[in-house]
Design a protein around this motif. Structure first.
Motif, PDB file in Angstrom:
ATOM      1  N   GLN A   1     116.440  95.335  51.664  1.00 15.84           N
ATOM      2  CA  GLN A   1     117.846  95.095  52.016  1.00 15.84           C
ATOM      3  C   GLN A   1     117.974  93.797  52.819  1.00 15.84           C
ATOM      4  OE1 GLN A   1     119.723  98.124  54.251  1.00 15.84           O
ATOM      5  NE2 GLN A   1     118.313  98.031  55.967  1.00 15.84           N
TER       6      GLN A   1
ATOM      7  N   ASP B   1     119.101  92.838  72.057  1.00 14.91           N
ATOM      8  CA  ASP B   1     118.212  91.872  72.694  1.00 14.91           C
ATOM      9  C   ASP B   1     117.155  91.338  71.736  1.00 14.91           C
ATOM     10  OD1 ASP B   1     117.124  94.492  72.671  1.00 14.91           O
ATOM     11  OD2 ASP B   1     115.546  93.816  74.015  1.00 14.91           O
ATOM     12  N   ASP B   2     116.895  92.090  70.696  1.00 15.40           N
ATOM     13  CA  ASP B   2     115.847  91.692  69.770  1.00 15.40           C
ATOM     14  C   ASP B   2     116.420  90.705  68.752  1.00 15.40           C
ATOM     15  OD1 ASP B   2     114.130  91.474  67.674  1.00 15.40           O
ATOM     16  OD2 ASP B   2     113.472  93.551  67.739  1.00 15.40           O
ATOM     17  N   PRO B   3     115.855  89.499  68.734  1.00 20.72           N
ATOM     18  CA  PRO B   3     116.441  88.481  67.855  1.00 20.72           C
ATOM     19  C   PRO B   3     116.401  88.883  66.388  1.00 20.72           C
ATOM     20  CG  PRO B   3     114.354  87.727  68.815  1.00 20.72           C
ATOM     21  CD  PRO B   3     114.731  88.982  69.525  1.00 20.72           C
ATOM     22  N   THR B   4     115.334  89.567  65.991  1.00 21.63           N
ATOM     23  CA  THR B   4     115.242  89.955  64.586  1.00 21.63           C
ATOM     24  C   THR B   4     116.374  90.898  64.215  1.00 21.63           C
ATOM     25  OG1 THR B   4     112.861  89.812  64.831  1.00 21.63           O
ATOM     26  CG2 THR B   4     113.690  90.878  62.872  1.00 21.63           C
ATOM     27  N   CYS B   5     116.520  91.935  65.020  1.00 22.37           N
ATOM     28  CA  CYS B   5     117.581  92.901  64.744  1.00 22.37           C
ATOM     29  C   CYS B   5     118.932  92.227  64.800  1.00 22.37           C
ATOM     30  CB  CYS B   5     117.545  94.039  65.757  1.00 22.37           C
ATOM     31  SG  CYS B   5     116.012  94.960  65.719  1.00 22.37           S
TER      32      CYS B   5
ATOM     33  N   ARG C   1     119.737  89.136  64.240  1.00 15.48           N
ATOM     34  CA  ARG C   1     120.052  88.275  63.101  1.00 15.48           C
ATOM     35  C   ARG C   1     120.351  89.088  61.861  1.00 15.48           C
ATOM     36  NH1 ARG C   1     115.858  83.684  62.222  1.00 15.48           N
ATOM     37  NH2 ARG C   1     117.288  83.225  60.528  1.00 15.48           N
ATOM     38  N   ILE C   2     119.544  90.118  61.666  1.00 17.12           N
ATOM     39  CA  ILE C   2     119.779  90.919  60.466  1.00 17.12           C
ATOM     40  C   ILE C   2     121.107  91.658  60.575  1.00 17.12           C
ATOM     41  CG2 ILE C   2     118.918  92.873  59.152  1.00 17.12           C
ATOM     42  CD1 ILE C   2     116.114  91.872  59.764  1.00 17.12           C
TER      43      ILE C   2
ATOM     44  N   PHE D   1     110.078  96.935  72.278  1.00 11.81           N
ATOM     45  CA  PHE D   1     110.717  95.722  71.772  1.00 11.81           C
ATOM     46  C   PHE D   1     110.204  95.372  70.384  1.00 11.81           C
ATOM     47  CE2 PHE D   1     110.827  91.020  71.628  1.00 11.81           C
ATOM     48  CZ  PHE D   1     112.199  90.851  71.702  1.00 11.81           C
TER      49      PHE D   1
ATOM     50  N   PRO E   1     115.893 101.719  62.179  1.00 11.00           N
ATOM     51  CA  PRO E   1     116.498 100.516  61.630  1.00 11.00           C
ATOM     52  C   PRO E   1     117.682 100.892  60.760  1.00 11.00           C
ATOM     53  CG  PRO E   1     114.490 101.041  60.458  1.00 11.00           C
ATOM     54  CD  PRO E   1     114.605 102.028  61.559  1.00 11.00           C
ATOM     55  N   PHE E   2     118.779 100.265  60.989  1.00  9.91           N
ATOM     56  CA  PHE E   2     119.962 100.685  60.250  1.00  9.91           C
ATOM     57  C   PHE E   2     119.907 100.185  58.816  1.00  9.91           C
ATOM     58  CE2 PHE E   2     121.394  96.476  60.784  1.00  9.91           C
ATOM     59  CZ  PHE E   2     121.218  96.148  62.113  1.00  9.91           C
ATOM     60  N   THR E   3     120.577 100.928  58.009  1.00  5.77           N
ATOM     61  CA  THR E   3     120.680 100.537  56.618  1.00  5.77           C
ATOM     62  C   THR E   3     122.048  99.938  56.402  1.00  5.77           C
ATOM     63  OG1 THR E   3     121.595 102.670  56.022  1.00  5.77           O
ATOM     64  CG2 THR E   3     119.208 102.445  55.911  1.00  5.77           C
ATOM     65  N   LYS E   4     122.137  99.225  55.336  1.00  5.92           N
ATOM     66  CA  LYS E   4     123.404  98.629  54.947  1.00  5.92           C
ATOM     67  C   LYS E   4     124.479  99.706  54.844  1.00  5.92           C
ATOM     68  CE  LYS E   4     123.547  97.112  50.930  1.00  5.92           C
ATOM     69  NZ  LYS E   4     122.824  96.825  49.699  1.00  5.92           N
TER      70      LYS E   4
ATOM     71  N   LYS F   1     123.826  89.325  59.925  1.00  5.27           N
ATOM     72  CA  LYS F   1     123.911  88.979  58.513  1.00  5.27           C
ATOM     73  C   LYS F   1     124.591  90.104  57.725  1.00  5.27           C
ATOM     74  CE  LYS F   1     122.472  86.051  55.249  1.00  5.27           C
ATOM     75  NZ  LYS F   1     122.690  84.601  55.224  1.00  5.27           N
ATOM     76  N   PHE F   2     124.214  91.306  58.029  1.00  4.99           N
ATOM     77  CA  PHE F   2     124.840  92.444  57.347  1.00  4.99           C
ATOM     78  C   PHE F   2     126.335  92.461  57.621  1.00  4.99           C
ATOM     79  CE2 PHE F   2     121.037  95.560  56.871  1.00  4.99           C
ATOM     80  CZ  PHE F   2     120.442  94.633  56.042  1.00  4.99           C
TER      81      PHE F   2
ATOM     82  N   ALA G   1     128.043  89.959  55.764  1.00  3.33           N
ATOM     83  CA  ALA G   1     128.182  90.337  54.365  1.00  3.33           C
ATOM     84  C   ALA G   1     129.318  91.341  54.181  1.00  3.33           C
ATOM     85  CB  ALA G   1     126.880  90.926  53.853  1.00  3.33           C
TER      86      ALA G   1
END
Lengths: 152, 645
Positions: A28, B370-374, B376-377, A81, B480-483, B380-381, B384
Motif C-alpha cells: 500500500q 513523531d515518527d517521520p516514516t509514519c 510521511r506515509i 519508535f 500500522p494503519f491501512t488505507k 501521503k495517504f 491521496a
C-alpha cells in the motif's frame, strides 16, 4: 495498476522477502508512488527509514553500553519508535524485535506479560538488539535489491 | 456680559458683537448718531452722549461707552486718530469717534467672519499650540501606553492560559484518580453481582422454587438478586454488597463536583474558541444527565453493569494489530471465519485504487506523529484521499497549533511521543476544542496498559482503545494503519463533509467507488451510505457514546450509556467501546436492519440486539455464560496480567 502488481510481485520474489516483509502493508506504500518505474516516494521513505534505523540502533548501543539512569526506559522508547516505523513499512521481523526491545526495556518478557529482572533484561536486550540489527540488514538488502540500488 | 456676548459669538462664524455692530449701522434712523465712515471702511460715533444713552442699550443692552470701546478693542478695532490732519480735527466733528477694522466694511458682510476676538493674550495662542502638538506628542504617549497595556494583557493572557492548562491537567489527574477509585468499587460490585447470581441460582436450584424454564427466561441477573434479597437478606453476600454500594455512593459524590468543574472550564474555554454549538450542547447534556441514572439505585447500576459485560479476551481472536478485528469485538464472529476472510480482504486492497471520497471541500487534517516514516506515509495517504494536511511532531506542537486557533476537521494523534504524549495532548485539547481526535496506535497491547494506568485509567479498560476513548479520543486507528482503515475513519468522522450520496455515485472514477463501498460495508457501518447513518450524521460521533445501539434500547439505559464515557470509564471499560465505536456493534445491526429476514426471521433486528446485550439467554447457554464472565473476572482480579499473546 497492473505495473504496480508486477512490481509488488517482484519484491516478494526476492529471497527472504517473505519472512521479512508483510506484502499488504508494503504494497500500500508502493501504491502511493506516482511513477512505478522511479518509485520516488516509497524509495525515499524506505531510505529515510534506513537512516532512522541506523541512528536508532546506534543510540541503543550507546544506552546499553553506558547503562546510565533510565537506560532501560530509553531503550524501551527507542524500541517503540523503531517499531512504529518498521510496522508502517511492513517490515515484520524488525518490528517484532523492536517490540521485544520495548518489552525488555520495561522489564517484561517477550510478550510483555511477565516481569523479568534487570540482569535478564540486559542480557536479552543485548541479544535482541543484535538480532534486530541483523534482521534490519537483511531486509535492507532485500529492499535495496528491490529498488535496484547498485551501492548495495 | 460683554465678554459673554463676544465670546458666545465664537460659536458662529462671525461674532455676535460684530454682527450687532453691523446691524446697528444698517439702521438709517440713527445715522445722525452713528454711521459708516465716508469711505465705508470705518464707522463713526458722531454724538457720544446720544449713542451711549439710546443706541447702546438698544443693541448691546448696556449704556457704557467705555465698555463698548473696550469691546471694540478686543475685536481689534482701532480708533482712527486724526491728530496730524486738519489740526487734530476729525472730518466728522470734534467729538466724533471713528473706529476701523480691516475686515469691517460697509458692503462686505462676509468679511465680518474674519473679525475675531483677540485672545486674552497668553492663553489662546498657547492653546492653539498644544492643539497642534497634541496629535504627534500625545498620540505617541497614548499609543505607547496602549502598547504597554497590550503587552501586559498578553502576558496575563499567557499566564492565564498556562494556569488554566495546569489547572485542567490537575483536574484531569484528580478525576482520573477518582475514576480509578470508583472503578475499583465497580469491579467489586460486579464481582458481587456475579457471586449473587451464582449464589441465587444455587439456592434456588436447591429449593426448587421455580421450574427451570422460568429461571432461564429470567436470565438477567437482576431478578435473582432481588429474589435473593427477599429470600435471604442476611446473606453475607448481601451484606457485603450493601457495604459496597454505600461506600461507592460516597465515592461518587466527589467526581461529580470535579466533572462539573471540568465541564465549566471546558465550556468557558469553549466559548472562547467558539466550538460548533451543537457539540457544546451535546457535551453538556450527557454529563448532567448521566450521573443520576448511573447512581440512582444500586440495582439499576448492577443491572447495567451486567448488561454491558460481553466476551473479551484472546480467545475471541481479536488481534489489535488488525483494524478488521476491532469490529468483531462485541459479538465476534467465530475467529476462524475472520482469519479466513482476511486474505480475501487483502486481495481486494491490492486491486483497489484510491477512491475519491467525494468531499465537499478538502478536510483539514492534523497529523500528530513523531515518527517521520509514519508521518510521511500518513500524509501521503491523506493526500491521496484529497485531504489537506497539517502535521505536528508531538503532542505539544499539536496543542499549540490548536490553541493558536488552527481549525481542523479531524486530528490523527499518535500516542507515544516525546515532549507530550497523545493522551495528555488529547486531554488538553479537549479543554478548549471538540475536534474529533482519532488515536493512532500500535499499542493496543497489554504491555502499554501500564502507561494508561499512569493516566488514571483502570486496567479494566483492557482494550487500550476503549481506554483511549475514555480519555477523550473519539476513535482509534490501529497502527500500522491501512488505507481502508484510514479512509473509514475519515468517512466516519467527516460525514458532514461528504457530498450527498447521489453526487458521490455520479463521481468520475466509477470503478473504485463500488469497491471501496463494498469493503466498507463488509467492514463496518459505511457512514455515508447506510440509511441509519445518514439519519445519524448530525452528531457524527463527535459525542462518543451515542451510537445506534443506544437509540434502540430503553431510554434509561441509553442515558446511563451516554453518561458513562465521561463518568466512569472502566467498569464499563468495555462498554464505552462497544458504545462509542459505533461501527463495532453496528455492523451487525445495520446489516440486519435492511435485511432482517436473513438473520432473525420473524424478529425485529433491534429486539435481538437488546436481548444479546442483556445476555438474556445466558442461562440457556452455559458456554456463552462462561464466556461472558470468565475473561472479565480474570481481568478484574488480576488486572496487571495482560492478555496472553
Amino acid at each position: 495498476m497492473s505495473a504496480s502488481d508486477d512490481k509488488s510481485g517482484d519484491i516478494m520474489s526476492i529471497p527472504g522477502a517473505e519472512d521479512q516483509i508483510d506484502p499488504a502493508t508494503f504494497e500500500q506504500i508502493l501504491e502511493m508512488d506516482d511513477d512505478d518505474a522511479e518509485r520516488e516516494f516509497s524509495k525515499s521513505i524506505v531510505y529515510d527509514f534506513f537512516g532512522q534505523a541506523d541512528t536508532t540502533f546506534k543510540k541503543m548501543d550507546k544506552e546499553l553500553e553506558k547503562k546510565e539512569d533510565k537506560y532501560l526506559k530509553e531503550l524501551s522508547e527507542l524500541g517503540h519508535f523503531l517499531k512504529g516505523s518498521s510496522a508502517t513499512l511492513g517490515l515484520t521481523k524488525v518490528k517484532d524485535s523492536c517490540e521485544k526491545i520495548q518489552h525488555y526495556g520495561q522489564l517484561k518478557d517477550d510478550s510483555g506479560t511477565k516481569d523479568i529482572t534487570e540482569e535478564q533484561a540486559q542480557e536479552k536486550l543485548g541479544t535482541i538488539i543484535k538480532q534486530a540489527k541483523t534482521e534490519f540488514k537483511e531486509v535492507k538488502e532485500i529492499l535495496k535489491e528491490f529498488y535496484k540500488d547498485d551501492d548495495a | 456680559m460683554d465678554s459673554n456676548q463676544g465670546g458666545g459669538g465664537g460659536s458662529n462664524n462671525s461674532s455676535d458683537f460684530v454682527r450687532k455692530l453691523y446691524k446697528m449701522l444698517e439702521n438709517p434712523s440713527d445715522e445722525s448718531v452713528v454711521r459708516w465712515g465716508n469711505d465705508g471702511d470705518s464707522f463713526v460715533v458722531l454724538e457720544n452722549e446720544k449713542f451711549t444713552k439710546h443706541i447702546l442699550p438698544k443693541h448691546f443692552k448696556h449704556s457704557n461707552f467705555a465698555s463698548f470701546v473696550r469691546q471694540l478693542n478686543k475685536y481689534d478695532f482701532h480708533k482712527v486718530r486724526h491728530s496730524n490732519e486738519e489740526n487734530g480735527q476729525s472730518p466728522y466733528g470734534p467729538g466724533a469717534w471713528e473706529f476701523k477694522h480691516p475686515d469691517f466694511k460697509m458692503n462686505n458682510k462676509d468679511a465680518l467672519d474674519n473679525i475675531r476676538r483677540k485672545a486674552p493674550a497668553p492663553r489662546k495662542p498657547n492653546q492653539s499650540n498644544t492643539e497642534e502638538f497634541a496629535p504627534s506628542q500625545q498620540m505617541d504617549m497614548v499609543s505607547g501606553q496602549l502598547m504597554a497595556t497590550q503587552a501586559q494583557l498578553h502576558q496575563l493572557e499567557g499566564r492565564y492560559n498556562e494556569l488554566s492548562i495546569h489547572h485542567s491537567m490537575l483536574l484531569q489527574e484528580v478525576i482520573g484518580l477518582q475514576k480509578t477509585v470508583v472503578n475499583h468499587e465497580h469491579v467489586m460490585q460486579q464481582i458481587m453481582t456475579f457471586l449473587h447470581g451464582v449464589d441465587a441460582t444455587q439456592r434456588r436450584n436447591s429449593k426448587l422454587i421455580f421450574p427451570n424454564g422460568a429461571q432461564a427466561q429470567n436470565g438477567s441477573v437482576e431478578a435473582p438478586v432481588q429474589t435473593a434479597d427477599d429470600d435471604n437478606p442476611a446473606s453475607p453476600l448481601q451484606h457485603a454488597s450493601k457495604l459496597l454500594s454505600e461506600t461507592n455512593a460516597d465515592a461518587m459524590l466527589n467526581p461529580r463536583n470535579l466533572e462539573h468543574m471540568n465541564e465549566i472550564t471546558m465550556r468557558m474555554n469553549g466559548t472562547l474558541t467558539t466550538p460548533p454549538p451543537d457539540f457544546a450542547r451535546a457535551s453538556v447534556r450527557p454529563t448532567s444527565r448521566g450521573p443520576p441514572s448511573a447512581t440512582s439505585t444500586g440495582s439499576v447500576r448492577l443491572d447495567n453493569l451486567d448488561n454491558l459485560v460481553y466476551p473479551v479476551g484472546s480467545s475471541n481472536g481479536i488481534d489489535p494489530m488488525y483494524s478488521e478485528h476491532i469490529n468483531n469485538i462485541p459479538y465476534a464472529a467465530p475467529p476462524k471465519a475472520v482469519e479466513a476472510s482476511e486474505p480475501k480482504f487483502l486481495e481486494g486492497r491490492k486491486k483497489s485504487a484510491f477512491p475519491d471520497p467525494g468531499w465537499i471541500r478538502p478536510p483539514q487534517i492534523l497529523l500528530v506523529e513523531d515518527d517521520p516514516t509514519c508521518r510521511r506515509i500518513g500524509s501521503k495517504f491523506l493526500y491521496a484521499f484529497h485531504c489537506s494536511i497539517d502535521s505536528a511532531l508531538d503532542g505539544l506542537e499539536a496543542v499549540n497549533k490548536m490553541n493558536n486557533g488552527s481549525k481542523y476537521d479531524l486530528v490523527l494523534m499518535d500516542i507515544i511521543m516525546p515532549n507530550l504524549d497523545g493522551v495528555s495532548a488529547c486531554h488538553l485539547i479537549r479543554q478548549f476544542d471538540t475536534t474529533p481526535i482519532v488515536a493512532m496506535t500500535s499499542n493496543i497491547r497489554s504491555d502499554d496498559i501500564s502507561m494508561y494506568f499512569q493516566h488514571g485509567m483502570s486496567i479494566i479498560c483492557l482494550f487500550a482503545s476503549s481506554a483511549l476513548i475514555c480519555l477523550g479520543m473519539n476513535d482509534v486507528l490501529p497502527k500500522p494503519f491501512t488505507k481502508e482503515g484510514l479512509l473509514h475513519m475519515l468517512e466516519k468522522h467527516l460525514v458532514h463533509l461528504k457530498k450527498p450520496l447521489a453526487q458521490t455515485d455520479g463521481m468520475p472514477a466509477p470503478q473504485p467507488v463500488p469497491i471501496a463501498r463494498q469493503l466498507v460495508l463488509k467492514e463496518e457501518d459505511s457512514p455515508a451510505k447506510s440509511p441509519q447513518a445518514t439519519s445519524n450524521w448530525n452528531s457524527p460521533s463527535q459525542m462518543p457514546g451515542v451510537s445506534p445501539v443506544g437509540t434502540t434500547v430503553p431510554d434509561e439505559f441509553a442515558q446511563a450509556m451516554r453518561g458513562q464515557p465521561v463518568q466512569h470509564p472502566s467498569p464499563y471499560g468495555v462498554n464505552p467501546m462497544q458504545n462509542n465505536m459505533g461501527y463495532s456493534t453496528s455492523p451487525h445491526m445495520q446489516m440486519q436492519a435492511p435485511q432482517p429476514p436473513q438473520q432473525t426471521p420473524g424478529h425485529p433486528a433491534h429486539r435481538r440486539q437488546v436481548s444479546e446485550i442483556s445476555g438474556g439467554d445466558d442461562l440457556n447457554n452455559p458456554a456463552k455464560r462462561q464466556q461472558m464472565y470468565a475473561p472479565q473476572m480474570q481481568q478484574q482480579m488480576g488486572p496487571m496480567q495482560p492478555r496472553p499473546r
